[in-house]
Scaffold this active site. Sequence first.
Site: not given
Lengths: 383, 383
Positions: A146, A168, A179, A259, A378, A383
């Site tokens: 992702t 991942k 995740t 990240e 983030n 979303s």
Amino acid sequence: MSVTAAKGFAAAGIAAGIKENGNPDLALVVNNGPRRAAAGVFTSNRVKAAPVQWSEQVLRSGQVSAVVLNSGGANACTGPKGFQDTHATAEKVAEVLGRGAIEVAVCSTGLIGVLLPMDKLLPGIDTAAAQLSEHGGEKAAIAIKTTDTVHKTSVVTGEGWTVGGMAKGAGMLAPGLATMLVVLTTDADVDSETLDRALRGATKVTFDRVDSDGCMSTNDTVLLLASGSSGITPGEEEFADAVRAVCADLGRQLIGDAEGASKDIKVEVVNAATEEDAVEVGRSIARNNLLKCAIHGEDPNWGRVLSAIGTTSAAFEPDRLNVAINGVWVCKNGSVGEDREEVDMRYREVHVVADLAAGTETATIWTNDLTAEYVHENSAYSS
Amino acid sequence: MSVTAAKGFAAAGIAAGIKENGNPDLALVVNNGPRRAAAGVFTSNRVKAAPVQWSEQVLRSGQVSAVVLNSGGANACTGPKGFQDTHATAEKVAEVLGRGAIEVAVCSTGLIGVLLPMDKLLPGIDTAAAQLSEHGGEKAAIAIKTTDTVHKTSVVTGEGWTVGGMAKGAGMLAPGLATMLVVLTTDADVDSETLDRALRGATKVTFDRVDSDGCMSTNDTVLLLASGSSGITPGEEEFADAVRAVCADLGRQLIGDAEGASKDIKVEVVNAATEEDAVEVGRSIARNNLLKCAIHGEDPNWGRVLSAIGTTSAAFEPDRLNVAINGVWVCKNGSVGEDREEVDMRYREVHVVADLAAGTETATIWTNDLTAEYVHENSAYSS
């Protein structure tokens, strides 16, 4: 090599159109036996995505024929329709492969609260099945990415048998809202009980101690599948060591690709009264935003380490605590130690040692620094 | 008005040279009686700064004549010498004012692990004492600032009596490594036991529920001093309400001035089985870095709220959870609710409601978003 390093497995990774940008987003891993033993460990988050609820049922039998994984959508918080979609995905894989749906594990990763585009996912399973190959491990690893910048694989070889896998995400099994999905395969001839012990033992000291940002996903899944095709049954300890080594390697790769991170931080707690104390203290340090910011700024701010230790229930006396950063004992006996100017923090890896002076137990937690890039990624990852 | 809004108190705030930039850094608050009753609440961090260790002893008697506060240095993790310095500070105040040292509370804020420049602090006490005034409250509030951009004061008036106070920092009592220091004063004629009950009751639902970044300071202190000079003894409930109102106001001001924040987030947990559940869930949501980033990006990412709830031990069923952001129920029954596009997040204050559908209890936790500026400020705020 990835999930096809071990004999008896085939894999594929394709672009099914789940991701709007056209990147690979669907992976299939198939166990061609003779054994189909498996074990799994799942998120401890009580809000579990539909694929986790499904796969927990699948693993109860200790048998897994195939794993289908998608990126581009977590299928979490999607209600009864989300569970129906996971079920339909397993049924489709079962139909294409001629297996039972209850032996098909499903993993999903991506945004929460969005239904999967089943009109794309289901045809994608036909495409993936047509491309299954004993050399498909890398493509499968790529298809589950992702926000990962690189795909992660690892292989450990024993005497005639192999453990390999792909991962991942960034986070601990429990954490990482990005995740974490991991599929490990082996051609060792071991039963599901042995797999289960090896996997739980390994995740407890590896993925469970990788804590990038303290956030726990609804989808984290780690699976271990055995084909038995090597015909060799290694000693249980030797096998467990190999599984742990692959998990540790993949865990380290996850931290290295977290990240927005600029530093990988190894928090080592030593001389704790119990291992539980060591883990509690390590996690408290690893989750301290102020310390993570300081390390980002290459500031050996040991006061923030002490204040994080002080919030735990671990056994220690404040005036006996010692802290080393990159080998310099900047805090001794709870107070100023060696010259902080001696600490060299130019490199990506930072090593924090917290000495509780309360026993002989130890634990290591890996985390990352907190950066403006993390915030950016983030707040933009909508979303 | 601050700590001198109530009759019977004098205060001063001066620049003693503890801060290298020459800003005010020393405050003195004196209770001229006739009463000298007091109560205090301190950080629950087990690594306690020297002034906290000292002031906890002082408060045991329920009597405080004066409070001396310095910014520019926390005097935490400074060993026996740090405690000696705090003791010497109290002795100096006692000598100048003609009181007993054991009635002098000491508060410090600033960097951890650095000894205070006593050669500047002790003469500063003479200077401050010479400037004590019944109008000195504002100056005292200014002198305790560290990274605060504004000084914080609040006053509530009863029938002939007053509660007022000052605060610095950002964090909860327990949190905010940017130490929270609060001094409240009243001219109500109440004893130390009543003060203690009022203060504990107030901090439990105000400062304890302000959680800017989840980090717990070594120095947090909240003091409440009563002079009794109004000659009026209010009803206990009425008095407690006033103390709680001042604490709530100051707590809200702390959140409004938190380091690097662009949003003030009110996390309201409703329909919890117990108040403890509501607080646990509220804190878990308030500490979720991913959610805090999303809110910074004005993204009503309710999936991150659900995953934060899922990490708690509170009573709830995942498929009965509801979440509203700024009045829009974006999550209903654990799944997609009203259109997230309806959520207006342009303003500084953001209101998150988590409905556990498990009872009738409620709790509100205040926090901030996570921003690149927070990272910058806390990677640059060198130890």
